[in-house]
Enzyme design. Structure first.
Site, mmCIF file in Angstrom:
data_model
loop_
_atom_site.group_PDB
_atom_site.id
_atom_site.type_symbol
_atom_site.label_atom_id
_atom_site.label_comp_id
_atom_site.label_asym_id
_atom_site.label_seq_id
_atom_site.Cartn_x
_atom_site.Cartn_y
_atom_site.Cartn_z
ATOM 1 N N ASP A 209 0.878 -1.026 0.031
ATOM 2 C CA ASP A 209 0.130 0.192 0.078
ATOM 3 C C ASP A 209 0.827 1.224 0.115
ATOM 4 O O ASP A 209 2.109 1.060 0.036
ATOM 5 C CB ASP A 209 -0.798 -0.027 1.193
ATOM 6 C CG ASP A 209 -0.007 -0.080 2.486
ATOM 7 O OD1 ASP A 209 0.035 -1.365 3.040
ATOM 8 O OD2 ASP A 209 0.567 0.906 3.182
ATOM 9 N N ASP A 211 0.370 3.854 2.326
ATOM 10 C CA ASP A 211 0.244 4.421 3.528
ATOM 11 C C ASP A 211 -0.787 5.461 3.457
ATOM 12 O O ASP A 211 -1.834 4.816 2.651
ATOM 13 C CB ASP A 211 1.314 4.901 4.210
ATOM 14 C CG ASP A 211 1.525 5.129 5.657
ATOM 15 O OD1 ASP A 211 0.844 4.389 6.206
ATOM 16 O OD2 ASP A 211 1.807 5.874 6.247
HETATM 17 N N1 ADE Z 1 2.098 -2.932 6.927
HETATM 18 C C1 ADE Z 1 1.784 -2.739 5.595
HETATM 19 N N2 ADE Z 1 1.359 -1.449 5.561
HETATM 20 C C2 ADE Z 1 1.656 -0.721 6.639
HETATM 21 C C3 ADE Z 1 1.455 0.744 6.762
HETATM 22 N N3 ADE Z 1 0.929 1.535 5.854
HETATM 23 N N4 ADE Z 1 1.750 0.938 7.794
HETATM 24 C C4 ADE Z 1 2.323 0.374 8.834
HETATM 25 N N5 ADE Z 1 2.558 -1.090 8.776
HETATM 26 C C5 ADE Z 1 2.226 -1.600 7.302
#
Ligand code: ADE
Length: 248
Positions: A209, A211
């Protein structure tokens, strides 16, 4: 023939890659590891697997007994540890599904025991941490990524947050400005402890992703992380298999 410890992260808690696996229940001076150990072989190398969050993902990032996990692997004879983890990308060029071979961390955790040396009663211990990830293991993994044909960024700084909540947009922007490339909730704690026990450690992070810093798409959600990890798990398993089979 080396013994390789594997710590499977979210989505790869239980990679089905070992032949003739047996399970082992171990206890440590720090309590029980997150899961039973699965022990077996890949090629001619011995492998021990721990599910970081437990086999049913029952331990939150704060609850994971990192000290017991690393100690158990060391005690069972692991010569090195290869960890997998899902991560959020803090860089446009690290795309969903890409792998990142971490080389630095920023520790933004708050509530964990992240050392075997809480007390200096038997003497002061300050472990060097300038380059926490093992360079020979990283070179080997990168070579294998090329052979398997998976896209793998050769380096990346991970910021590890406490979780279980995700970051605010302000935090995400701040981590980017600090130079972090990816974000997760486990690796800084784990690699610091591995260094304290002098076990070479490398982590393969899978970007799932962006974030929440990237405002042209919805912020990260757990459901999306799981979906992306599942879609790419076979590529991670192929890489792990090659890495372990060819490690000397
Ligand atoms: N693990 C996978 N994506 C994450 C994110 N955006 N923030 C923290 N841990 C994660």
């Amino acid at each position: 023939m080396p013994t390789i410890g594997i710590i499977g992260g979210s989505g790869l808690d239980n990679p089905d890659i070992i032949k003739d696996a047996t399970t082992l229940r171990v206890d440590t001076p720090y309590g029980n590891p997150s899961s039973l150990l699965r022990v077996g072989t890949i090629g001619s190398n011995r492998v021990i697997i721990i599910a970081r969050h437990g086999h049913s993902h029952e331990y939150s990032p704060t609850e994971v007994n990192y000290r017991a996990n690393i100690y158990a692997l060391k005690h069972q004879g692991a010569d090195c540890i290869i960890a997998t983890t899902a991560c959020g990308s803090l860089r446009a060029e690290i795309e969903r599904g890409d792998f990142v071979l971490l080389d630095q961390f920023i520790d933004f955790t708050r509530k964990r025991i992240n050392t075997y040396h809480e007390s200096f009663a038997s003497g002061a211990v300050h472990t060097p941490m300038a380059d926490p990830f093992d360079s020979a293991l990283r070179a080997h993994i990168l070579d294998c990524a090329g052979r398997v044909g998976v896209k793998c960024h050769p380096r990346g700084t991970v910021v590890t947050i406490e979780g279980p909540r995700f970051s605010t947009r302000a935090e995400s922007m701040m981590f980017r400005s600090w130079g972090a490339d990816v974000i997760n909730m486990s690796v800084a704690t784990e690699v610091a402890l591995a260094n304290e026990l002098a076990i070479p450690y490398a982590a393969i992070a899978m970007s799932t992703d962006y974030d929440c810093w990237k405002t042209d798409e919805p912020p990260v959600s757990w459901e999306k992380i799981v979906r992306i990890f599942e879609q790419n798990a076979q590529r991670m398993i192929a890489l792990l298999r090659m890495v372990v089979e060819t490690l000397k």
